[in-house]
Design a protein around this motif. Structure first.
Motif, PDB file in Angstrom:
ATOM      1  N   TRP A  10      52.224  38.895  35.900  1.00 64.28           N
ATOM      2  CA  TRP A  10      52.385  38.520  37.299  1.00 64.28           C
ATOM      3  C   TRP A  10      51.065  38.620  38.047  1.00 64.28           C
ATOM      4  O   TRP A  10      50.320  39.594  37.886  1.00 64.28           O
ATOM      5  N   LEU A  11      50.781  37.601  38.846  1.00 64.88           N
ATOM      6  CA  LEU A  11      49.568  37.573  39.648  1.00 64.88           C
ATOM      7  C   LEU A  11      49.698  38.589  40.776  1.00 64.88           C
ATOM      8  O   LEU A  11      50.593  38.496  41.604  1.00 64.88           O
ATOM      9  N   MET A  12      48.797  39.542  40.809  1.00 65.54           N
ATOM     10  CA  MET A  12      48.861  40.597  41.819  1.00 65.54           C
ATOM     11  C   MET A  12      47.926  40.256  42.991  1.00 65.54           C
ATOM     12  O   MET A  12      48.121  39.251  43.652  1.00 65.54           O
ATOM     13  N   PRO A  54      40.170  42.046  43.293  1.00 66.86           N
ATOM     14  CA  PRO A  54      40.471  43.476  43.165  1.00 66.86           C
ATOM     15  C   PRO A  54      41.295  44.056  44.309  1.00 66.86           C
ATOM     16  O   PRO A  54      41.848  45.143  44.192  1.00 66.86           O
ATOM     17  N   MET A  55      41.376  43.330  45.452  1.00 71.10           N
ATOM     18  CA  MET A  55      42.135  43.824  46.605  1.00 71.10           C
ATOM     19  C   MET A  55      42.937  42.698  47.222  1.00 71.10           C
ATOM     20  O   MET A  55      42.588  41.522  47.103  1.00 71.10           O
ATOM     21  N   ALA A  56      44.001  43.068  47.906  1.00 78.39           N
ATOM     22  CA  ALA A  56      44.848  42.088  48.583  1.00 78.39           C
ATOM     23  C   ALA A  56      44.269  41.721  49.944  1.00 78.39           C
ATOM     24  O   ALA A  56      43.451  42.450  50.515  1.00 78.39           O
ATOM     25  N   GLY A  57      44.701  40.580  50.477  1.00 78.10           N
ATOM     26  CA  GLY A  57      44.323  40.178  51.826  1.00 78.10           C
ATOM     27  C   GLY A  57      42.917  39.642  51.971  1.00 78.10           C
ATOM     28  O   GLY A  57      42.402  39.553  53.087  1.00 78.10           O
ATOM     29  N   LEU A  58      42.278  39.257  50.853  1.00 75.00           N
ATOM     30  CA  LEU A  58      40.907  38.759  50.891  1.00 75.00           C
ATOM     31  C   LEU A  58      40.864  37.258  50.614  1.00 75.00           C
ATOM     32  O   LEU A  58      41.794  36.685  50.058  1.00 75.00           O
TER      33      LEU A  58
END
Length: 245
Positions: free
Chosen positions: A44-46, A57-61
């Protein structure tokens, strides 16, 4: 001679039969040909780019490429990264005509999209548009995997699809062997709209199996936006990671 079954005979009902998981070949405890364990363990794409879905490496970018050169599409939606076993399932669907594998992946993508619609994270498009396949590859393969995915998604999501609105007007070499800049040059003038295509003011979603650099999706989205589309999204099964990661 009777050609029809006697009504006293039992009729085979596929939906009530035991399903075998198409990933591990064990019996599935669900009504679909994938067991809960295999579905959970799919890649699953995180955390990913908010625009092109590049794994980050981080969300919301938003990735550097999308910041530097914003694409014509608004965002890419993909459930998985292009890694095992999804890469193998897609390859066998596309190159070995294993249509049940494609149907399974389309069903799971449809579930993924429906959850996003229900949670108001995503707006339903007006129409699904499969990425057109070059005539040579269509003759070799016998089918356009993007068109099949669009057809299955249309049935599941109750969204119309149109596999004739977008045309591939020029043959291009295989994209997977080219770098990003060469892909962009390779796609110049490769696509066109069908005569009388209804695009203006519509929210459209491009359908493909895998998004790599996004060059094809961006070329098609630019064509649609220039023709007056309100918004273009991209729905695909998997997103490749950045080379070298």
């Amino acid at each position: 001679m009777h050609c029809q079954l006697d009504n006293k005979h039992e009729v085979y009902i596929w939906l009530k039969s035991n399903q075998t998981c198409l990933v591990c070949d064990e019996l599935s405890e669900t009504a679909h040909p994938v067991c809960n364990v295999c579905e959970t363990e799919l890649p699953w794409l995180m955390d990913h780019c908010e625009v092109c879905a590049l794994p980050l490496p981080m969300a919301g970018l938003v990735c550097g490429q999308c910041l530097k050169r914003p694409p014509a599409f608004k965002h890419v939606v993909a459930p998985w990264t292009y890694s095992f076993p999804v890469d193998s399932l897609i390859s066998r669907f596309k190159h070995q005509a294993r249509w049940p594998l494609g149907h399974l992946l389309a069903h799971l993508l449809g579930q993924f999209l429906q959850h996003r619609y229900d949670d108001a994270e995503l707006m339903r498009p007006d129409c699904l548009l499969p990425v057109p396949l070059a005539r040579k590859r269509l003759r070799e393969r016998g089918f356009n995997q993007a068109a099949m995915l669009a057809r299955w998604l249309s049935n599941y999501l109750n969204i119309p699809y149109d596999e004739h609105l977008l045309l591939r007007t020029h043959e291009t070499v295989a994209q997977q062997d080219l770098d990003a800049k060469t892909r962009q040059r390779n796609l110049l003038q490769a696509f066109a709209l069908a005569e009388g295509a209804q695009v203006k003011g519509r929210h459209l979603a491009l359908i493909d199996d895998v998004l790599t650099t996004g060059a094809t999706a961006n070329s098609l989205a630019r064509l649609l936006m220039d023709a007056g589309a309100r918004q273009v999204d991209v729905y695909c099964l998997a997103r490749t990671p950045k080379p070298g990661t």
